[in-house]
Design a protein around this motif. Structure first.
Motif, mmCIF file in Angstrom:
data_model
loop_
_atom_site.group_PDB
_atom_site.id
_atom_site.type_symbol
_atom_site.label_atom_id
_atom_site.label_comp_id
_atom_site.label_asym_id
_atom_site.label_seq_id
_atom_site.Cartn_x
_atom_site.Cartn_y
_atom_site.Cartn_z
ATOM 1 N N VAL A 158 0.874 -1.174 0.000
ATOM 2 C CA VAL A 158 0.000 0.000 0.000
ATOM 3 C C VAL A 158 0.908 1.220 0.000
ATOM 4 O O VAL A 158 1.835 1.309 0.807
ATOM 5 C CB VAL A 158 -0.927 0.023 1.219
ATOM 6 N N TYR A 159 0.638 2.133 -0.904
ATOM 7 C CA TYR A 159 1.469 3.321 -1.071
ATOM 8 C C TYR A 159 0.743 4.536 -0.489
ATOM 9 O O TYR A 159 -0.414 4.792 -0.821
ATOM 10 C CB TYR A 159 1.805 3.540 -2.536
ATOM 11 N N TYR A 160 1.474 5.273 0.355
ATOM 12 C CA TYR A 160 0.909 6.416 1.051
ATOM 13 C C TYR A 160 1.628 7.696 0.657
ATOM 14 O O TYR A 160 2.857 7.730 0.526
ATOM 15 C CB TYR A 160 1.053 6.238 2.558
ATOM 16 N N CYS A 161 0.852 8.753 0.550
ATOM 17 C CA CYS A 161 1.398 10.073 0.289
ATOM 18 C C CYS A 161 1.566 10.807 1.619
ATOM 19 O O CYS A 161 0.775 10.608 2.545
ATOM 20 C CB CYS A 161 0.424 10.828 -0.620
ATOM 21 N N TYR A 162 2.561 11.654 1.683
ATOM 22 C CA TYR A 162 2.875 12.350 2.941
ATOM 23 C C TYR A 162 3.257 13.795 2.658
ATOM 24 O O TYR A 162 3.939 14.099 1.676
ATOM 25 C CB TYR A 162 4.041 11.635 3.639
ATOM 26 N N CYS A 163 2.813 14.671 3.554
ATOM 27 C CA CYS A 163 3.194 16.088 3.534
ATOM 28 C C CYS A 163 3.710 16.432 4.917
ATOM 29 O O CYS A 163 3.072 16.078 5.910
ATOM 30 C CB CYS A 163 1.983 16.951 3.169
ATOM 31 N N ASN A 164 4.836 17.106 5.009
ATOM 32 C CA ASN A 164 5.447 17.354 6.317
ATOM 33 C C ASN A 164 4.966 18.648 6.964
ATOM 34 O O ASN A 164 5.500 19.064 7.986
ATOM 35 C CB ASN A 164 6.972 17.390 6.202
ATOM 36 N N ARG A 165 3.949 19.276 6.414
ATOM 37 C CA ARG A 165 3.426 20.522 6.971
ATOM 38 C C ARG A 165 2.867 20.282 8.365
ATOM 39 O O ARG A 165 2.183 19.278 8.598
ATOM 40 C CB ARG A 165 2.357 21.075 6.054
ATOM 41 N N GLY A 166 3.160 21.197 9.298
ATOM 42 C CA GLY A 166 2.659 21.046 10.653
ATOM 43 C C GLY A 166 3.137 19.738 11.257
ATOM 44 O O GLY A 166 4.321 19.423 11.226
ATOM 45 N N GLY A 167 2.205 18.986 11.776
ATOM 46 C CA GLY A 167 2.551 17.703 12.378
ATOM 47 C C GLY A 167 2.643 16.566 11.386
ATOM 48 O O GLY A 167 2.950 15.427 11.763
ATOM 49 N N GLY A 168 2.385 16.883 10.116
ATOM 50 C CA GLY A 168 2.452 15.851 9.093
ATOM 51 C C GLY A 168 1.076 15.348 8.716
ATOM 52 O O GLY A 168 0.205 15.191 9.574
ATOM 53 N N TYR A 169 0.880 15.109 7.445
ATOM 54 C CA TYR A 169 -0.384 14.603 6.930
ATOM 55 C C TYR A 169 -0.124 13.370 6.075
ATOM 56 O O TYR A 169 0.877 13.307 5.343
ATOM 57 C CB TYR A 169 -1.090 15.672 6.085
ATOM 58 N N TRP A 170 -1.062 12.429 6.170
ATOM 59 C CA TRP A 170 -0.983 11.193 5.396
ATOM 60 C C TRP A 170 -2.268 11.000 4.610
ATOM 61 O O TRP A 170 -3.355 11.340 5.091
ATOM 62 C CB TRP A 170 -0.805 9.986 6.316
ATOM 63 N N GLY A 171 -2.132 10.400 3.445
ATOM 64 C CA GLY A 171 -3.303 9.941 2.728
ATOM 65 C C GLY A 171 -3.705 8.572 3.242
ATOM 66 O O GLY A 171 -3.050 8.011 4.132
ATOM 67 N N ARG A 172 -4.773 8.012 2.671
ATOM 68 C CA ARG A 172 -5.252 6.713 3.124
ATOM 69 C C ARG A 172 -4.599 5.569 2.383
ATOM 70 O O ARG A 172 -4.776 4.413 2.766
ATOM 71 C CB ARG A 172 -6.773 6.642 2.974
ATOM 72 N N GLY A 173 -3.892 5.871 1.338
ATOM 73 C CA GLY A 173 -3.147 4.834 0.638
ATOM 74 C C GLY A 173 -3.839 4.291 -0.588
ATOM 75 O O GLY A 173 -5.063 4.366 -0.723
ATOM 76 N N THR A 174 -3.024 3.728 -1.475
ATOM 77 C CA THR A 174 -3.532 3.055 -2.661
ATOM 78 C C THR A 174 -2.743 1.765 -2.848
ATOM 79 O O THR A 174 -1.516 1.752 -2.678
ATOM 80 C CB THR A 174 -3.424 3.960 -3.905
ATOM 81 N N GLN A 175 -3.444 0.698 -3.146
ATOM 82 C CA GLN A 175 -2.821 -0.614 -3.235
ATOM 83 C C GLN A 175 -2.153 -0.795 -4.592
ATOM 84 O O GLN A 175 -2.761 -0.546 -5.641
ATOM 85 C CB GLN A 175 -3.867 -1.709 -3.034
ATOM 86 N N VAL A 176 -0.920 -1.268 -4.551
ATOM 87 C CA VAL A 176 -0.207 -1.656 -5.766
ATOM 88 C C VAL A 176 0.164 -3.131 -5.633
ATOM 89 O O VAL A 176 0.805 -3.520 -4.653
ATOM 90 C CB VAL A 176 1.067 -0.809 -5.978
ATOM 91 N N THR A 177 -0.265 -3.910 -6.588
ATOM 92 C CA THR A 177 0.045 -5.335 -6.588
ATOM 93 C C THR A 177 0.748 -5.685 -7.889
ATOM 94 O O THR A 177 0.216 -5.428 -8.973
ATOM 95 C CB THR A 177 -1.226 -6.184 -6.454
ATOM 96 N N VAL A 178 1.938 -6.244 -7.757
ATOM 97 C CA VAL A 178 2.729 -6.628 -8.926
ATOM 98 C C VAL A 178 2.785 -8.155 -8.963
ATOM 99 O O VAL A 178 3.408 -8.783 -8.106
ATOM 100 C CB VAL A 178 4.147 -6.035 -8.872
#
Length: 114
Positions: free
Chosen positions: A92-112
């Motif tokens: 599962v791949y998550y996006c992150y922003c370091n603004r303030g205390g940090g923000y995360w997305g909920r993720g997207t599944q990658v299956t190879v």
């Protein structure tokens, strides 16, 4: 606040490519660093790639030379171009922003997998 929504994941065969997108609800100018992390089943979340507001990038050794991170501040979007995908990239791949205390997305599944 910043809300991050990842997209672009899916099932892909080894050797193929995918491009992940991370769309932010607010400005990402305040995110001096944005990044992609991943978490495989039974493993800890790990850094994949980061990019600063100035465009400096950093990659995990496992993806260096195969993947490219980029950001478009005007579109409030960060991308991860993943080429030459391997089964071990499944996570599962998550996006992150370091603004303030940090923000995360909920993720997207990658299956190879073949």
């Amino acid at each position: 606040q910043v809300q991050l929504v990842e997209s672009g994941g899916g099932l892909v065969q080894p050797g193929r490519s995918l491009r992940l997108s991370c769309a932010a609800s607010g400005s990402i100018v305040g995110c001096s660093v944005m990044g992609w992390y991943r978490q495989a089943p039974g493993k800890e979340r790990e850094l994949v790639a980061t990019i600063t507001g100035g465009g400096s990038t950093n990659y995990a050794d496992s993806v260096k030379g195969r993947w490219t991170i980029s950001r478009d501040n005007a579109k409030r979007t960060v991308y991860l171009q993943m080429n030459s995908l391997k089964p071990e990239d499944t996570a599962v791949y998550y996006c992150y922003c370091n603004r303030g205390g940090g923000y995360w997305g909920r993720g997207t599944q990658v299956t190879v997998s073949s």
